[in-house]
Motif scaffolding. Structure first.
Motif, PDB file in Angstrom:
ATOM      1  N   SER A 201       0.818  -1.215   0.000  1.00  0.00           N
ATOM      2  CA  SER A 201       0.000   0.000   0.000  1.00  0.00           C
ATOM      3  C   SER A 201       0.856   1.271   0.000  1.00  0.00           C
ATOM      4  O   SER A 201       0.363   2.354  -0.280  1.00  0.00           O
ATOM      5  CB  SER A 201      -0.932   0.013   1.217  1.00  0.00           C
ATOM      6  OG  SER A 201      -0.187   0.145   2.429  1.00  0.00           O
ATOM      7  N   GLN A 202       2.157   1.146   0.319  1.00  0.00           N
ATOM      8  CA  GLN A 202       3.048   2.300   0.263  1.00  0.00           C
ATOM      9  C   GLN A 202       3.290   2.688  -1.194  1.00  0.00           C
ATOM     10  O   GLN A 202       3.506   1.814  -2.040  1.00  0.00           O
ATOM     11  CB  GLN A 202       4.407   1.979   0.886  1.00  0.00           C
ATOM     12  CG  GLN A 202       4.408   1.714   2.372  1.00  0.00           C
ATOM     13  CD  GLN A 202       5.832   1.489   2.859  1.00  0.00           C
ATOM     14  OE1 GLN A 202       6.692   2.356   2.738  1.00  0.00           O
ATOM     15  NE2 GLN A 202       6.097   0.321   3.401  1.00  0.00           N
ATOM     16  N   TRP A 203       3.298   3.997  -1.465  1.00  0.00           N
ATOM     17  CA  TRP A 203       3.561   4.403  -2.849  1.00  0.00           C
ATOM     18  C   TRP A 203       4.914   3.899  -3.322  1.00  0.00           C
ATOM     19  O   TRP A 203       5.057   3.454  -4.478  1.00  0.00           O
ATOM     20  CB  TRP A 203       3.529   5.931  -2.999  1.00  0.00           C
ATOM     21  CG  TRP A 203       3.946   6.312  -4.382  1.00  0.00           C
ATOM     22  CD1 TRP A 203       3.189   6.234  -5.527  1.00  0.00           C
ATOM     23  CD2 TRP A 203       5.255   6.732  -4.799  1.00  0.00           C
ATOM     24  NE1 TRP A 203       3.944   6.598  -6.621  1.00  0.00           N
ATOM     25  CE2 TRP A 203       5.220   6.912  -6.207  1.00  0.00           C
ATOM     26  CE3 TRP A 203       6.446   6.995  -4.120  1.00  0.00           C
ATOM     27  CZ2 TRP A 203       6.316   7.335  -6.941  1.00  0.00           C
ATOM     28  CZ3 TRP A 203       7.551   7.408  -4.851  1.00  0.00           C
ATOM     29  CH2 TRP A 203       7.476   7.575  -6.250  1.00  0.00           C
ATOM     30  N   ALA A 204       5.928   3.934  -2.473  1.00  0.00           N
ATOM     31  CA  ALA A 204       7.278   3.541  -2.886  1.00  0.00           C
ATOM     32  C   ALA A 204       7.344   2.080  -3.329  1.00  0.00           C
ATOM     33  O   ALA A 204       8.282   1.702  -4.047  1.00  0.00           O
ATOM     34  CB  ALA A 204       8.265   3.789  -1.748  1.00  0.00           C
ATOM     35  N   PHE A 205       6.357   1.262  -2.939  1.00  0.00           N
ATOM     36  CA  PHE A 205       6.342  -0.120  -3.418  1.00  0.00           C
ATOM     37  C   PHE A 205       6.221  -0.163  -4.941  1.00  0.00           C
ATOM     38  O   PHE A 205       6.673  -1.121  -5.582  1.00  0.00           O
ATOM     39  CB  PHE A 205       5.193  -0.911  -2.782  1.00  0.00           C
ATOM     40  CG  PHE A 205       5.154  -2.354  -3.234  1.00  0.00           C
ATOM     41  CD1 PHE A 205       5.988  -3.292  -2.642  1.00  0.00           C
ATOM     42  CD2 PHE A 205       4.312  -2.762  -4.266  1.00  0.00           C
ATOM     43  CE1 PHE A 205       5.977  -4.615  -3.068  1.00  0.00           C
ATOM     44  CE2 PHE A 205       4.296  -4.078  -4.692  1.00  0.00           C
ATOM     45  CZ  PHE A 205       5.135  -5.012  -4.096  1.00  0.00           C
TER      46      PHE A 205
END
Length: 292
Positions: A201-205
């Motif tokens: 769910s993290q954008w950086a993923f």
């Protein structure tokens, strides 16, 4: 990597267009990426610098107080892109108080950017001797080793950095970057393994998904504005996205595309981000290679 603040900026198109009459069709964009205006300087940082400068003129300060003020002012100079002034303050700070681990970390970064790698290693070593748990010294020494063509040693530092926070996508990505030129297949296997500990769910993923080939570049670019709560956060994401896209194209041997993305990272003006700092170094290295 690092920071966040105010209103979402919409996508803009970078394009070249010729003079045209109203009867002509609109030209197709040559480059279609999300973009916004550069990050503006924070006036509060400038005011704080002025205040620290006033305090440093006082004669009743202890040596430790002077060193702390010089360090704080140096950090602000660095965040505004005033690297030489920040380095002067950092050098004065460690002369007054030689046990400031964070100052050695900053000096190591600055010498990496000047391609003075041996000196950078010394500063990072000093930081870790003073504070063995200074995790960002592992990151920054790893980056210095990476640019100094010591990939195996860089991987050791990136592994140490990742071990302290296995759910951080940026740590996973830097480890991959240090390994991919040595053994691309093994680096990809480890990237997949390390990705399992990450929160999708993290954008950086999305950066990891891009490197794994699980998403396309265009799909990735569309995610940059998702969930953004401020204009500052949007610009920060753009800086990161451009840098890691550049590294992806660089790995494919497409340096001319990589160079454009590095320039876009610099255009964000996010001076305190490592992605901004090393985009400049990447371009300098490319220009050096072109000149040789």
């Amino acid at each position: 990597m690092i920071l966040k603040h105010l209103a979402l900026a919409s996508f803009a198109i970078l394009s070249l267009s010729a003079c045209q009459s109203t009867s002509q069709p609109s030209p197709m964009p040559l480059v279609n990426v999300p973009f916004t205006e550069p990050m503006a300087s924070d006036f509060r940082s400038e005011i704080a610098i002025a205040r620290f400068s006033e305090l440093l003129n006082r004669t009743d300060l202890s040596t430790e107080q002077q060193a702390k003020l010089l360090y704080d002012r140096g950090v602000l100079f660095d965040s505004l892109g005033m690297t030489t002034l920040s380095r002067i303050d950092f050098n004065r700070a460690v002369t007054l108080k030689p046990d400031l681990a964070e100052v050695y970390n900053f000096l190591g970064i600055q010498h990496t950017l000047m391609q003075q790698y041996e000196k950078a290693y010394e500063f990072f070593d000093s930081a870790l001797e003073l504070d063995a748990e200074h995790e960002y010294a592992y990151l920054n020494r790893g980056i210095a080793l990476y640019y100094g063509d010591r990939a195996a040693l860089a991987s050791d530092d990136f592994n140490a950095f990742l071990a302290r926070s296995p759910n951080d996508p940026y740590r996973v990505l830097w480890l991959y970057l240090s390994q991919v030129n040595e053994n691309q297949q093994q680096a990809l296997i480890q990237l997949k393994e390390n990705a399992q500990a990450l929160d999708e769910s993290q954008w950086a993923f999305q950066l990891i998904a891009l490197y794994l080939g699980d998403t396309t570049e265009q799909a990735f670019l569309k995610t940059i504005s998702e969930g953004v709560k401020s204009k500052q956060e949007y610009i920060h994401r753009l800086c990161e996205a451009y840098f890691y896209l550049a590294k992806l194209y660089q790995a494919k041997g497409l340096d001319y595309v990589a160079a454009d993305y590095f320039r876009l990272a610099l255009a964000t003006n996010v001076h305190e981000f490592i992605e901004y700092k090393y985009a400049r170094l990447e371009l300098e290295l490319m220009n050096g290679a072109d000149a040789s």
